[in-house]
Design a protein around this motif. Structure first.
Motif, short mmCIF file in Angstrom:
data_model
loop_
_atom_site.label_atom_id
_atom_site.label_comp_id
_atom_site.label_asym_id
_atom_site.label_seq_id
_atom_site.Cartn_x
_atom_site.Cartn_y
_atom_site.Cartn_z
N UNK A 34 3.73 19.40 18.95
CA UNK A 34 4.30 20.04 20.14
C UNK A 34 3.79 19.40 21.43
N UNK A 35 2.59 18.83 21.38
CA UNK A 35 2.03 18.22 22.59
C UNK A 35 2.84 17.02 23.06
N UNK A 36 3.64 16.42 22.12
CA UNK A 36 4.47 15.28 22.51
C UNK A 36 5.48 15.69 23.57
N UNK A 37 6.01 16.91 23.46
CA UNK A 37 7.04 17.37 24.38
C UNK A 37 6.45 18.01 25.64
N UNK A 38 5.18 18.42 25.57
CA UNK A 38 4.60 19.16 26.69
C UNK A 38 3.65 18.33 27.53
N UNK A 39 2.83 17.53 26.88
CA UNK A 39 1.78 16.77 27.58
C UNK A 39 2.15 15.29 27.56
N UNK A 40 2.27 14.64 28.71
CA UNK A 40 2.55 13.19 28.72
C UNK A 40 1.43 12.41 28.03
N UNK A 41 1.81 11.59 27.07
CA UNK A 41 0.85 10.79 26.32
C UNK A 41 1.35 9.35 26.25
N UNK A 42 0.61 8.52 25.55
CA UNK A 42 1.02 7.12 25.41
C UNK A 42 2.32 7.01 24.62
N UNK A 43 2.44 7.83 23.58
CA UNK A 43 3.68 7.81 22.80
C UNK A 43 4.87 8.28 23.62
N UNK A 44 4.64 9.27 24.45
CA UNK A 44 5.71 9.78 25.31
C UNK A 44 6.12 8.73 26.33
#
Length: 224
Positions: A34-44
C-alpha cells in the motif's frame, strides 16, 4: 506432468469450477504494498518516469486534436507490459500469450476507431481507400487491398503480441526440458543460456507492449 510442449499455456488451474488463471492479470496489484500508492518511493518515481517517457513518445505521433487519447494508449502499454512481466515468473499464467486476451484488447480498440472515423471523417476514410497517384485501372484492386488490410489489423495486433510471448516461453521450456539428461558442464551452459534468454524475454516484454501501443496510435492518426 507436461503432456506436450504447449501445455505450459493451458489454463488448467481452477477453483470451484471457475478458472483462476486470469487472476494473474491483476496479481501485480496484490503484490505491491500500500505504501507504493501513498508514499513516494524510488519505485514510484521510476514508474512516473516510465509514464512520462511513454507520454512524450505518444505525443509525437498523436494528432493535436486527439491529444487526450494518449492516456488510453499509456494504460494499454502498462497493462500489457505488466502481464508480460508477470508471465516470466515461475508458476504464473501468461495471459498475454493467449489470443483471447490480446484480441480482447485489439478488437474493441479497432472497432471504436472505425466507428469514430466513419461517423466523423467519412470523406477522409473513403479517400484513404485509394492512395494518391493510383492509376484509374488499379483503383478497384486498391480498394479491395486496403479494405482487407484494414480488416486484418486487429488480428495482426493480437497475433503479433501472442506469438512473440509464446515463442520465448517455448524456447525456455524446450531448453530446460533437456536438463535431466545432461552432465554438469552442459547444465552450467544451459543455465547461462537460460539467463540470457530470460534477459531477452524481459526486453521483449517491454518492446511488444510498446509496439502494440504505437501501432494503435498510428491507426488513430490515419482517421484524422
Amino acid at each position: 506432468m507436461m503432456t506436450n510442449l504447449f501445455s505450459i499455456f493451458d489454463p488448467t488451474s481452477s477453483m470451484m469450477m471457475l478458472s483462476i488463471n486470469w487472476v494473474s492479470s491483476m496479481l501485480i496489484f496484490m503484490i505491491l504494498p500500500y505504501s507504493f500508492w501513498l508514499i513516494p518511493s524510488r519505485y514510484y518515481m521510476l514508474w512516473i518516469m516510465l509514464i512520462n517517457f511513454i507520454n512524450k513518445e505518444l505525443k509525437i505521433l498523436i494528432n493535436k486534436n486527439a491529444s487526450g487519447s494518449n492516456i488510453i494508449f499509456i494504460s494499454i502499454f502498462l497493462f500489457i507490459m505488466i502481464n508480460n512481466f508477470m508471465g516470466l515468473f515461475p508458476y504464473i499464467f501468461t495471459s498475454s500469450s493467449h489470443i483471447i486476451m490480446t484480441l480482447s484488447l485489439s478488437l474493441p480498440l479497432w472497432i471504436s476507431l472505425m466507428i469514430f472515423g466513419w461517423m466523423n471523417f467519412y470523406t477522409h476514410m473513403f479517400a484513404h481507400m485509394v492512395p494518391l497517384g493510383t492509376p484509374p485501372i488499379l483503383m478497384p484492386f486498391m480498394v479491395i487491398i486496403e479494405t482487407i488490410s484494414n480488416l486484418i489489423r486487429p488480428g495482426t495486433l493480437a497475433v503479433r503480441l501472442a506469438a512473440n510471448m509464446i515463442a520465448g516461453h517455448l524456447l525456455l521450456t524446450l531448453i530446460s526440458s533437456t536438463g535431466p539428461s545432461m552432465n554438469i558442464i552442459l547444465i552450467i551452459m544451459m543455465i547461462l543460456a537460460q539467463i540470457l534468454l530470460l534477459l531477452l524475454e524481459t526486453a521483449v516484454a517491454i518492446i511488444q507492449a510498446y509496439v502494440f501501443s504505437i501501432l494503435s496510435t498510428l491507426y488513430l492518426n490515419e482517421i484524422k
